[in-house]
Design a protein around this motif. Structure first.
Motif, PDB file in Angstrom:
ATOM      1  N   ARG A 150      -9.007  -5.269  14.454  1.00 33.50           N
ATOM      2  CA  ARG A 150      -7.881  -4.618  13.784  1.00 33.50           C
ATOM      3  C   ARG A 150      -7.958  -3.105  13.973  1.00 33.50           C
ATOM      4  O   ARG A 150      -6.970  -2.453  14.295  1.00 33.50           O
ATOM      5  N   TYR A 185       7.910  -0.212   7.223  1.00 33.85           N
ATOM      6  CA  TYR A 185       7.131   0.669   6.344  1.00 33.85           C
ATOM      7  C   TYR A 185       7.896   1.153   5.119  1.00 33.85           C
ATOM      8  O   TYR A 185       7.488   2.099   4.457  1.00 33.85           O
ATOM      9  N   VAL A 216      -1.691  -0.033  -0.308  1.00 32.61           N
ATOM     10  CA  VAL A 216      -2.819  -0.835   0.153  1.00 32.61           C
ATOM     11  C   VAL A 216      -4.072   0.016   0.224  1.00 32.61           C
ATOM     12  O   VAL A 216      -5.088  -0.295  -0.393  1.00 32.61           O
ATOM     13  N   ASN A 260      -3.960   2.951   5.309  1.00 27.53           N
ATOM     14  CA  ASN A 260      -2.681   2.299   5.621  1.00 27.53           C
ATOM     15  C   ASN A 260      -1.500   3.248   5.462  1.00 27.53           C
ATOM     16  O   ASN A 260      -0.661   3.343   6.342  1.00 27.53           O
ATOM     17  N   TYR A 264      -4.712  -7.298  17.991  1.00 23.52           N
ATOM     18  CA  TYR A 264      -4.330  -7.881  16.709  1.00 23.52           C
ATOM     19  C   TYR A 264      -4.459  -9.402  16.727  1.00 23.52           C
ATOM     20  O   TYR A 264      -4.778 -10.020  15.725  1.00 23.52           O
ATOM     21  N   LEU A 322      -3.673 -16.726   7.349  1.00 20.56           N
ATOM     22  CA  LEU A 322      -2.864 -17.282   8.418  1.00 20.56           C
ATOM     23  C   LEU A 322      -1.395 -16.963   8.173  1.00 20.56           C
ATOM     24  O   LEU A 322      -0.833 -17.394   7.179  1.00 20.56           O
ATOM     25  N   TYR A 348       1.052 -22.906   5.845  1.00 21.45           N
ATOM     26  CA  TYR A 348       1.121 -22.037   4.669  1.00 21.45           C
ATOM     27  C   TYR A 348       0.741 -20.623   5.062  1.00 21.45           C
ATOM     28  O   TYR A 348       0.236 -20.406   6.154  1.00 21.45           O
ATOM     29  N   GLN A 349       0.949 -19.693   4.220  1.00 20.07           N
ATOM     30  CA  GLN A 349       0.549 -18.322   4.543  1.00 20.07           C
ATOM     31  C   GLN A 349       0.052 -17.626   3.291  1.00 20.07           C
ATOM     32  O   GLN A 349       0.501 -17.891   2.185  1.00 20.07           O
ATOM     33  N   LYS A 350      -0.929 -16.755   3.485  1.00 22.95           N
ATOM     34  CA  LYS A 350      -1.502 -16.060   2.328  1.00 22.95           C
ATOM     35  C   LYS A 350      -1.188 -14.571   2.359  1.00 22.95           C
ATOM     36  O   LYS A 350      -1.746 -13.794   1.620  1.00 22.95           O
ATOM     37  N   ASN A 351      -0.279 -14.207   3.286  1.00 21.61           N
ATOM     38  CA  ASN A 351      -0.056 -12.785   3.510  1.00 21.61           C
ATOM     39  C   ASN A 351       1.126 -12.271   2.710  1.00 21.61           C
ATOM     40  O   ASN A 351       2.160 -11.976   3.259  1.00 21.61           O
ATOM     41  N   ASN A 352       0.986 -12.190   1.402  1.00 20.08           N
ATOM     42  CA  ASN A 352       2.082 -11.584   0.662  1.00 20.08           C
ATOM     43  C   ASN A 352       1.870 -10.111   0.396  1.00 20.08           C
ATOM     44  O   ASN A 352       2.813  -9.377   0.223  1.00 20.08           O
ATOM     45  N   LYS A 390       1.091  -7.091   2.360  1.00 20.80           N
ATOM     46  CA  LYS A 390       1.041  -6.748   3.775  1.00 20.80           C
ATOM     47  C   LYS A 390      -0.002  -5.663   3.983  1.00 20.80           C
ATOM     48  O   LYS A 390       0.280  -4.492   3.800  1.00 20.80           O
ATOM     49  N   ASP A 391      -1.191  -6.070   4.367  1.00 24.61           N
ATOM     50  CA  ASP A 391      -2.246  -5.076   4.530  1.00 24.61           C
ATOM     51  C   ASP A 391      -2.458  -4.674   5.986  1.00 24.61           C
ATOM     52  O   ASP A 391      -3.420  -4.001   6.302  1.00 24.61           O
ATOM     53  N   GLU A 392      -1.551  -5.115   6.855  1.00 25.80           N
ATOM     54  CA  GLU A 392      -1.675  -4.715   8.253  1.00 25.80           C
ATOM     55  C   GLU A 392      -0.539  -3.774   8.626  1.00 25.80           C
ATOM     56  O   GLU A 392       0.457  -3.685   7.925  1.00 25.80           O
ATOM     57  N   LEU A 393      -0.702  -3.119   9.775  1.00 22.91           N
ATOM     58  CA  LEU A 393       0.310  -2.128  10.159  1.00 22.91           C
ATOM     59  C   LEU A 393       1.377  -2.726  11.079  1.00 22.91           C
ATOM     60  O   LEU A 393       1.173  -3.753  11.673  1.00 22.91           O
TER      61      LEU A 393
END
Lengths: 211, 10
Positions: free
Chosen positions: A5, A48, A56, A60, A162, A176, B1-5, B7-10
């Protein structure tokens, strides 16, 4: 945060800064697709917006502000300061063909029906294809300056890194998100042809020109 | 399913 990442983010940052420095130093945006840059500005803006709603980390937020600023800075240089050098005759890809289908898809395949979530999903879909006008431009002119090639390589590598990050997160955190993963794979596949040319030509000191 | 609520990515 993991090494994939972080490398991805740094590669992304490098790409954006490389482009700005290239335009600034050469006082020219020849060979750069203004349409791809418009699409990237839409991508960053729609993704954004959460700068105002969720926090976060300092990292970020800082990166988001840098990406937004650099993106609009690039647009300013291309469409105002160095506008005479913009090669719009070769930048003829119809971006509505990317903007509209991405928008439609983000209403069809989305995790949650909220404005923020749809905009975020839209940014993911649009980013996957946003480089197409630039790649189209390179194919039309049949060549790319070496610095432009480095820019494209760094920008393409970012989503590839990524993908490794998502594989890592799947095993370590049970994380996921199929929307970003599929879009990220599509995005990376679009660069494959360019990656091949970059490795076989640019890394051997040759200019990137198409046969 | 997804756990990404979040959003910690860019």
């Amino acid at each position: 945060m993991n090494i994939f990442r972080l490398s991805g983010d740094l590669s992304h940052l490098l790409a954006i800064l490389l482009l700005l420095v290239k335009i600034w130093k050469t006082r020219s945006c020849a060979g750069i697709s203004g349409k791809s840059q418009i699409l990237f500005a839409i991508v960053y803006t729609t993704r954004y917006l959460d700068l105002f709603t969720s926090f976060v980390s300092v990292y970020n937020s800082f990166m988001k502000v840098v990406f937004l600023t650099a993106s609009y800075g690039t647009l300013y240089l291309m469409f105002f300061k160095f506008k005479p050098t913009y090669d719009h005759n070769h930048d003829s890809f119809r971006i509505l063909y990317l903007i509209i289908p991405s928008l439609v898809l983000s209403f069809i395949i989305v995790h949650v029906y909220t404005v923020m979530e749809i905009l975020w999903t839209y940014s993911i879909y649009l980013e996957a294809v946003a480089i197409m006008p630039q790649l189209f431009m390179v194919s039309r002119t049949g060549e790319a300056e070496t610095i432009t090639s480095h820019y494209l390589f760094a920008l393409g590598s970012y989503r590839a890194l990524y993908i490794l990050n998502w594989i890592y997160r799947y095993y370590t955190e049970d994380f996921l998100d199929m929307i970003v993963i599929i879009a990220g794979i599509v995005q990376t596949i679009l660069y494959c042809d360019f990656f091949y040319l970059y490795i076989t030509k640019v890394l051997k000191g040759k200019r990137l020109s198409l046969p | 399913y997804q756990k990404n609520n979040q959003k910690d990515e860019l």
